[in-house]
Design a protein around this motif. Structure first.
Motif, PDB file in Angstrom:
ATOM      1  N   UNK A 289     -24.343  30.133 -66.785  1.00 11.98           N
ATOM      2  CA  UNK A 289     -24.551  30.860 -68.038  1.00 11.98           C
ATOM      3  C   UNK A 289     -23.253  30.911 -68.836  1.00 11.98           C
ATOM      4  N   UNK A 290     -23.361  30.628 -70.142  1.00 12.74           N
ATOM      5  CA  UNK A 290     -22.223  30.698 -71.056  1.00 12.74           C
ATOM      6  C   UNK A 290     -22.461  31.872 -72.014  1.00 12.74           C
ATOM      7  N   UNK A 291     -21.564  32.836 -72.093  1.00 12.72           N
ATOM      8  CA  UNK A 291     -21.810  34.032 -72.915  1.00 12.72           C
ATOM      9  C   UNK A 291     -21.539  33.824 -74.400  1.00 12.72           C
ATOM     10  N   UNK A 292     -22.217  32.865 -75.009  1.00 10.95           N
ATOM     11  CA  UNK A 292     -22.131  32.620 -76.450  1.00 10.95           C
ATOM     12  C   UNK A 292     -23.536  32.727 -77.050  1.00 10.95           C
ATOM     13  N   UNK A 293     -23.606  33.092 -78.331  1.00  8.81           N
ATOM     14  CA  UNK A 293     -24.866  33.001 -79.057  1.00  8.81           C
ATOM     15  C   UNK A 293     -25.057  31.533 -79.440  1.00  8.81           C
ATOM     16  N   UNK A 294     -25.989  30.875 -78.803  1.00  8.60           N
ATOM     17  CA  UNK A 294     -26.139  29.428 -78.937  1.00  8.60           C
ATOM     18  C   UNK A 294     -27.266  29.052 -79.890  1.00  8.60           C
ATOM     19  N   UNK A 295     -28.412  29.694 -79.771  1.00 13.08           N
ATOM     20  CA  UNK A 295     -29.594  29.229 -80.510  1.00 13.08           C
ATOM     21  C   UNK A 295     -30.333  30.377 -81.169  1.00 13.08           C
ATOM     22  N   UNK A 296     -31.101  30.019 -82.192  1.00 12.27           N
ATOM     23  CA  UNK A 296     -32.061  30.926 -82.797  1.00 12.27           C
ATOM     24  C   UNK A 296     -33.448  30.499 -82.373  1.00 12.27           C
ATOM     25  N   UNK A 297     -34.162  31.378 -81.710  1.00 15.84           N
ATOM     26  CA  UNK A 297     -35.503  31.102 -81.196  1.00 15.84           C
ATOM     27  C   UNK A 297     -36.498  31.732 -82.162  1.00 15.84           C
ATOM     28  N   UNK A 298     -37.207  30.893 -82.920  1.00 18.69           N
ATOM     29  CA  UNK A 298     -38.049  31.419 -83.987  1.00 18.69           C
ATOM     30  C   UNK A 298     -39.382  31.933 -83.434  1.00 18.69           C
ATOM     31  N   UNK A 299     -39.703  33.174 -83.764  1.00 20.61           N
ATOM     32  CA  UNK A 299     -40.954  33.801 -83.364  1.00 20.61           C
ATOM     33  C   UNK A 299     -41.848  33.923 -84.592  1.00 20.61           C
ATOM     34  N   UNK A 300     -43.053  33.353 -84.505  1.00 22.92           N
ATOM     35  CA  UNK A 300     -43.989  33.418 -85.625  1.00 22.92           C
ATOM     36  C   UNK A 300     -45.399  33.279 -85.098  1.00 22.92           C
TER      37      UNK A 300
END
Length: 298
Positions: A198-209
Motif C-alpha cells: 500500500x502506498x499512502x497517496x491519493x492516486x485515483x478518482x473512483x466515479x460513482x454514478x
C-alpha cells in the motif's frame, strides 16, 4: 527498470462518452514523460469514438503521451482489459476504467518512483477519492495495508489506484466469467504469487454514478464476491468478532481521512475537471452518517 520506465495505462471502454474525456485528460496531463495509453472500446455508439479521435489528433505531437485505441465488438469489460494486458509491453501497467480518473497530475510519476524505492514490490495500490457524475469530490477512501486474510473475508483494494509490474499482468488476465468481482478474483489470484504494498497517496478518482455497473447490481455483486472468496479459501461465515474488527478498521480509516477531505482547495493540481464542494458538504459526505446509522442499526 530503465531511467524512464515505459508506463502502459489500459482503459476498457463502452458507451462512456459522458466521462471518458476526463479519463483521457487525467492520463494525458500527467507530469510523467513516458506514457502509452491503450483504450479498448467495445463498439460504442454514443459519441465515445468522436472523443477518442479528437484527443488522438490533439496529442499526435506530444512526445510524452501516446494514445492508441481500437473500437470493435468484444465479450465485455474483462475481455477488453485482457486485450490491454496482452498488449502492455511496458515496465509498469495501470488499469483505469473509462469513468475513473487519476487524481493528481503527478500520480504516475509518484507511483513509478515508489516502484523504484520498493524493488521487492510487484503490485502497488494507493488511496482513492469517490467522485460524482460531474467530478465533485465526495469522499476520501484511505486504503488499508495489504492483508490476504482480510481480502478473503470482506475487503478489496481500489482497482483504479493499482499499478503492476509488467510480468504480473503477463501471468494471467481477468476471469471473463465474472460479472462484478473480476478485480477481487484477480487480487486473490495474484496475492498468492506476488507482493502487494500500500502506498499512502491519493492516486485515483473512483466515479460513482447511477449507471455504474456495481452501483446498479449491489446484491448480485455481493453474492458473486462471497462465492469468489469461498473459492479462494475464505470462510463460509465470518465470525462476529472478525466482522467487527474489519468494519472498525474501515470506519477508522474513513474518520482518519476526514482532515484530508476538508483540506482540499479548488486550485490543487487535479488531473481532471474536479469540483470541490463547500466544507460542510464535504464533511457530511465523508462521514456518510446515513450509512453509519444503518450499520449501527443492523
Amino acid at each position: 527498470m530503465s531511467a524512464a520506465p515505459l508506463v502502459i495505462i489500459v482503459t476498457p471502454s463502452f458507451n462512456q462518452a459522458d466521462y471518458i474525456k476526463d479519463t483521457l485528460d487525467s492520463v494525458q496531463t500527467q507530469t510523467y514523460n513516458n506514457i502509452n495509453h491503450l483504450v479498448f472500446d467495445g463498439g460504442s455508439d454514443d459519441g465515445t469514438i468522436r472523443i477518442l479521435k479528437r484527443v488522438e489528433r490533439e496529442t499526435a505531437d506530444d512526445p510524452h503521451y501516446s494514445l492508441e485505441w481500437i473500437s470493435e465488438p468484444d465479450e465485455g469489460q474483462s475481455h477488453a482489459i485482457n486485450k490491454g494486458f496482452q498488449n502492455a509491453t511496458g515496465d509498469v501497467v495501470g488499469w483505469l476504467n473509462s469513468d475513473d480518473v487519476y487524481f493528481y497530475r503527478d500520480t504516475v510519476e509518484r507511483m513509478v518512483n515508489e516502484f523504484e524505492t520498493r524493488p521487492d514490490a510487484d503490485v502497488l495500490y494507493g488511496d482513492h477519492v469517490e467522485i460524482g457524475r460531474e467530478g465533485e469530490i465526495r469522499r476520501v477512501r484511505r486504503a488499508l495495508d495489504w492483508d490476504y486474510g482480510r481480502l478473503q473475508r470482506s475487503y478489496s483494494i481500489p482497482q483504479p489506484a493499482t499499478f503492476f509490474r509488467d510480468y504480473v499482468v503477463a501471468d494471467r488476465g481477468l476471469d471473463t466469467s465474472l460479472d462484478y468481482s473480476m478485480d477481487l478474483e484477480y487480487w486473490l489470484y495474484l496475492g498468492r504469487r506476488y507482493r502487494f504494498e500500500h502506498v499512502p497517496h491519493l492516486v485515483a478518482g473512483n466515479r460513482m454514478h447511477a449507471e455504474n455497473k456495481r452501483t446498479a447490481g449491489d446484491a448480485a455483486h455481493a453474492e458473486e464476491s462471497a462465492r469468489v472468496r469461498r473459492e479462494y479459501g475464505g470462510p463460509e461465515e465470518v465470525s462476529r468478532t472478525r466482522a467487527f474488527e474489519d468494519t472498525a478498521r474501515i470506519l477508522w480509516s474513513r474518520l482518519a481521512a476526514t482532515p484530508r477531505m476538508l483540506a482540499f482547495e479548488p486550485d490543487e493540481p487535479f488531473a481532471f475537471d474536479a469540483s470541490v464542494p463547500r466544507r460542510a458538504e464535504r464533511l457530511a459526505s465523508q462521514l456518510d452518517l446515513q450509512a453509519l446509522a444503518k450499520f449501527l442499526g443492523d
